[in-house]
Design a protein around this motif. Sequence first.
Motif, PDB file in Angstrom:
ATOM      1  N   MET A   1       0.832  -1.194   0.000  1.00 58.79           N
ATOM      2  CA  MET A   1       0.000   0.000   0.000  1.00 58.79           C
ATOM      3  C   MET A   1       0.868   1.247   0.000  1.00 58.79           C
ATOM      4  O   MET A   1       1.872   1.325   0.720  1.00 58.79           O
ATOM      5  N   GLY A   2       0.478   2.268  -0.821  1.00 57.70           N
ATOM      6  CA  GLY A   2       1.234   3.496  -0.887  1.00 57.70           C
ATOM      7  C   GLY A   2       0.919   4.397   0.285  1.00 57.70           C
ATOM      8  O   GLY A   2      -0.023   4.182   1.037  1.00 57.70           O
ATOM      9  N   SER A   3       1.727   5.428   0.441  1.00 56.74           N
ATOM     10  CA  SER A   3       1.504   6.383   1.529  1.00 56.74           C
ATOM     11  C   SER A   3       0.237   7.183   1.257  1.00 56.74           C
ATOM     12  O   SER A   3      -0.126   7.416   0.100  1.00 56.74           O
ATOM     13  N   PRO A   4      -0.472   7.582   2.308  1.00 55.42           N
ATOM     14  CA  PRO A   4      -1.704   8.344   2.118  1.00 55.42           C
ATOM     15  C   PRO A   4      -1.443   9.680   1.433  1.00 55.42           C
ATOM     16  O   PRO A   4      -0.361  10.270   1.562  1.00 55.42           O
ATOM     17  N   SER A   5      -2.453  10.138   0.694  1.00 54.69           N
ATOM     18  CA  SER A   5      -2.319  11.422  -0.017  1.00 54.69           C
ATOM     19  C   SER A   5      -2.213  12.562   0.991  1.00 54.69           C
ATOM     20  O   SER A   5      -2.836  12.523   2.053  1.00 54.69           O
ATOM     21  N   PRO A   6      -1.420  13.573   0.680  1.00 50.49           N
ATOM     22  CA  PRO A   6      -1.286  14.696   1.615  1.00 50.49           C
ATOM     23  C   PRO A   6      -2.573  15.532   1.669  1.00 50.49           C
ATOM     24  O   PRO A   6      -3.389  15.512   0.747  1.00 50.49           O
ATOM     25  N   LYS A   7      -2.735  16.237   2.745  1.00 48.26           N
ATOM     26  CA  LYS A   7      -3.854  17.155   2.910  1.00 48.26           C
ATOM     27  C   LYS A   7      -3.373  18.576   2.622  1.00 48.26           C
ATOM     28  O   LYS A   7      -2.209  18.905   2.832  1.00 48.26           O
ATOM     29  N   HIS A   8      -4.317  19.403   2.153  1.00 53.78           N
ATOM     30  CA  HIS A   8      -3.966  20.779   1.810  1.00 53.78           C
ATOM     31  C   HIS A   8      -4.890  21.748   2.548  1.00 53.78           C
ATOM     32  O   HIS A   8      -6.089  21.497   2.683  1.00 53.78           O
ATOM     33  N   THR A   9      -4.304  22.822   3.014  1.00 53.08           N
ATOM     34  CA  THR A   9      -5.075  23.898   3.635  1.00 53.08           C
ATOM     35  C   THR A   9      -4.581  25.218   3.068  1.00 53.08           C
ATOM     36  O   THR A   9      -3.432  25.327   2.594  1.00 53.08           O
ATOM     37  N   CYS A  10      -5.445  26.228   3.126  1.00 53.91           N
ATOM     38  CA  CYS A  10      -5.035  27.579   2.718  1.00 53.91           C
ATOM     39  C   CYS A  10      -5.835  28.574   3.550  1.00 53.91           C
ATOM     40  O   CYS A  10      -7.068  28.567   3.525  1.00 53.91           O
ATOM     41  N   LEU A  11      -5.131  29.380   4.308  1.00 54.14           N
ATOM     42  CA  LEU A  11      -5.758  30.281   5.275  1.00 54.14           C
ATOM     43  C   LEU A  11      -5.382  31.728   4.988  1.00 54.14           C
ATOM     44  O   LEU A  11      -4.210  32.051   4.788  1.00 54.14           O
ATOM     45  N   LYS A  12      -6.423  32.572   4.958  1.00 53.84           N
ATOM     46  CA  LYS A  12      -6.177  34.015   4.946  1.00 53.84           C
ATOM     47  C   LYS A  12      -6.051  34.435   6.402  1.00 53.84           C
ATOM     48  O   LYS A  12      -7.035  34.460   7.140  1.00 53.84           O
ATOM     49  N   LEU A  13      -4.825  34.740   6.807  1.00 51.52           N
ATOM     50  CA  LEU A  13      -4.538  34.956   8.220  1.00 51.52           C
ATOM     51  C   LEU A  13      -4.395  36.448   8.511  1.00 51.52           C
ATOM     52  O   LEU A  13      -3.626  37.151   7.869  1.00 51.52           O
ATOM     53  N   VAL A  14      -5.187  36.880   9.485  1.00 45.95           N
ATOM     54  CA  VAL A  14      -5.071  38.272   9.971  1.00 45.95           C
ATOM     55  C   VAL A  14      -4.255  38.232  11.250  1.00 45.95           C
ATOM     56  O   VAL A  14      -4.684  37.654  12.250  1.00 45.95           O
ATOM     57  N   ILE A  15      -3.066  38.831  11.225  1.00 49.95           N
ATOM     58  CA  ILE A  15      -2.183  38.790  12.390  1.00 49.95           C
ATOM     59  C   ILE A  15      -2.404  40.029  13.248  1.00 49.95           C
ATOM     60  O   ILE A  15      -3.169  40.936  12.889  1.00 49.95           O
ATOM     61  N   SER A  16      -1.738  40.069  14.378  1.00 47.69           N
ATOM     62  CA  SER A  16      -2.039  41.071  15.406  1.00 47.69           C
ATOM     63  C   SER A  16      -1.863  42.509  14.920  1.00 47.69           C
ATOM     64  O   SER A  16      -2.574  43.404  15.364  1.00 47.69           O
ATOM     65  N   ASN A  17      -0.930  42.776  14.035  1.00 52.25           N
ATOM     66  CA  ASN A  17      -0.696  44.149  13.575  1.00 52.25           C
ATOM     67  C   ASN A  17      -1.524  44.487  12.327  1.00 52.25           C
ATOM     68  O   ASN A  17      -1.163  45.383  11.557  1.00 52.25           O
ATOM     69  N   LYS A  18      -2.625  43.727  12.129  1.00 48.50           N
ATOM     70  CA  LYS A  18      -3.577  43.971  11.025  1.00 48.50           C
ATOM     71  C   LYS A  18      -3.026  43.580   9.669  1.00 48.50           C
ATOM     72  O   LYS A  18      -3.651  43.808   8.633  1.00 48.50           O
ATOM     73  N   GLU A  19      -1.826  43.003   9.662  1.00 48.20           N
ATOM     74  CA  GLU A  19      -1.279  42.530   8.397  1.00 48.20           C
ATOM     75  C   GLU A  19      -2.004  41.250   7.975  1.00 48.20           C
ATOM     76  O   GLU A  19      -2.332  40.403   8.799  1.00 48.20           O
ATOM     77  N   GLN A  20      -2.232  41.118   6.670  1.00 46.70           N
ATOM     78  CA  GLN A  20      -2.916  39.930   6.147  1.00 46.70           C
ATOM     79  C   GLN A  20      -1.961  39.161   5.247  1.00 46.70           C
ATOM     80  O   GLN A  20      -1.295  39.744   4.388  1.00 46.70           O
ATOM     81  N   ILE A  21      -1.935  37.857   5.463  1.00 49.19           N
ATOM     82  CA  ILE A  21      -1.123  36.988   4.630  1.00 49.19           C
ATOM     83  C   ILE A  21      -1.934  35.740   4.286  1.00 49.19           C
ATOM     84  O   ILE A  21      -2.931  35.414   4.945  1.00 49.19           O
ATOM     85  N   PHE A  22      -1.505  35.054   3.240  1.00 46.54           N
ATOM     86  CA  PHE A  22      -2.094  33.770   2.855  1.00 46.54           C
ATOM     87  C   PHE A  22      -1.088  32.676   3.158  1.00 46.54           C
ATOM     88  O   PHE A  22       0.076  32.765   2.735  1.00 46.54           O
ATOM     89  N   PHE A 128      -4.160  27.711  -6.321  1.00 48.37           N
ATOM     90  CA  PHE A 128      -4.841  26.802  -5.384  1.00 48.37           C
ATOM     91  C   PHE A 128      -6.160  27.413  -4.901  1.00 48.37           C
ATOM     92  O   PHE A 128      -7.190  26.721  -4.824  1.00 48.37           O
ATOM     93  N   LEU A 129      -6.109  28.714  -4.579  1.00 46.85           N
ATOM     94  CA  LEU A 129      -7.327  29.383  -4.122  1.00 46.85           C
ATOM     95  C   LEU A 129      -8.391  29.411  -5.219  1.00 46.85           C
ATOM     96  O   LEU A 129      -9.585  29.201  -4.949  1.00 46.85           O
ATOM     97  N   MET A 130      -7.976  29.661  -6.474  1.00 48.63           N
ATOM     98  CA  MET A 130      -8.927  29.688  -7.584  1.00 48.63           C
ATOM     99  C   MET A 130      -9.529  28.310  -7.808  1.00 48.63           C
ATOM    100  O   MET A 130     -10.748  28.176  -7.999  1.00 48.63           O
ATOM    101  N   ASP A 131      -8.680  27.273  -7.793  1.00 48.61           N
ATOM    102  CA  ASP A 131      -9.197  25.913  -7.973  1.00 48.61           C
ATOM    103  C   ASP A 131     -10.168  25.543  -6.847  1.00 48.61           C
ATOM    104  O   ASP A 131     -11.214  24.925  -7.092  1.00 48.61           O
ATOM    105  N   ALA A 132      -9.792  25.924  -5.627  1.00 43.94           N
ATOM    106  CA  ALA A 132     -10.675  25.632  -4.493  1.00 43.94           C
ATOM    107  C   ALA A 132     -11.995  26.377  -4.633  1.00 43.94           C
ATOM    108  O   ALA A 132     -13.074  25.832  -4.339  1.00 43.94           O
ATOM    109  N   ASN A 133     -11.918  27.624  -5.118  1.00 50.23           N
ATOM    110  CA  ASN A 133     -13.146  28.405  -5.300  1.00 50.23           C
ATOM    111  C   ASN A 133     -14.027  27.787  -6.379  1.00 50.23           C
ATOM    112  O   ASN A 133     -15.260  27.733  -6.231  1.00 50.23           O
ATOM    113  N   ILE A 134     -13.398  27.295  -7.473  1.00 49.15           N
ATOM    114  CA  ILE A 134     -14.170  26.648  -8.544  1.00 49.15           C
ATOM    115  C   ILE A 134     -14.835  25.374  -8.028  1.00 49.15           C
ATOM    116  O   ILE A 134     -16.005  25.112  -8.311  1.00 49.15           O
TER     117      ILE A 134
END
Length: 254
Positions: A1-22, A128-134
């Motif tokens: 048996m092969g290794s399990p497929s990886p999982k993917h996440t994508c977060l729009k993160l708002v940090i303490s100084n109001k900066e936004q990152i993906f 990735f975000l566009m594919d996830a949105n589609i």
Amino acid sequence: MGSPSPKHTCLKLVISNKEQIFVKGTWFSSYFDLFITDGLHSWTCHASEEEVEERASQWDQPVSEYIDLGEKYLGFQQPGSVYGFDDAGTGHKRLSWTFEKEGTKLEWRWKCQSSSNSKKTTADILDFLMDANIRLSDEVVSKTESFERMKVEAEKCLTQSEKLSKEKEEFESAIYAKFLGVLNAKKKKLRELRDKLSKQATSVEEPVEEDAQSTDRTETFDEEISGEEVEKDDVGTSKDVPARRGRGRGRKRK
């Protein structure tokens, strides 16, 4: 048996100084990769199996639990946790967040280095975000269509149910009406039989009373006759009583 497929996440993160990152995460069973962009610059973090195992052992956690924890906090921004993305010198950044374990406040942090190809890293995250949105849009459309079909089927079922309910009521009303007719006919027949039996009983009882009265009169008459016969027997048949002479004139003897 092969290794399990990886999982993917994508977060729009708002940090303490109001900066936004993906932050895009790729999670394997024993290691993970992070790709981060603020739209202008990008960073990467490749956590090897050895590094993950060392960090997990410091917190007395299995590797799988440590990986799950990272996936949880970078899959959705957790309320109550303080996220940070601070300078770590020489163009590096340190990604961190806080959490509690057994009443102790801990900080999960990893150093991220500048991407060798910032445009490609940013483009990969956007793709990735566009594919996830589609995919989400297709899923929404599919679920909406499925809901509409179910709604139509539900309306048909409701109409059919109302029709069956009405037919059931009509059928029960007809059955009850027939049953009442039969029941009333039976009651009428029973009343007629009862009246007939009552008349027959009356006609049988009347001669019995007349016979009783005739018997009573006969017995009385017999008793009277028997009394007269007794008196006659006493007078005419007695041998002990001498005959009385009449009071008429007798002849004189000469």
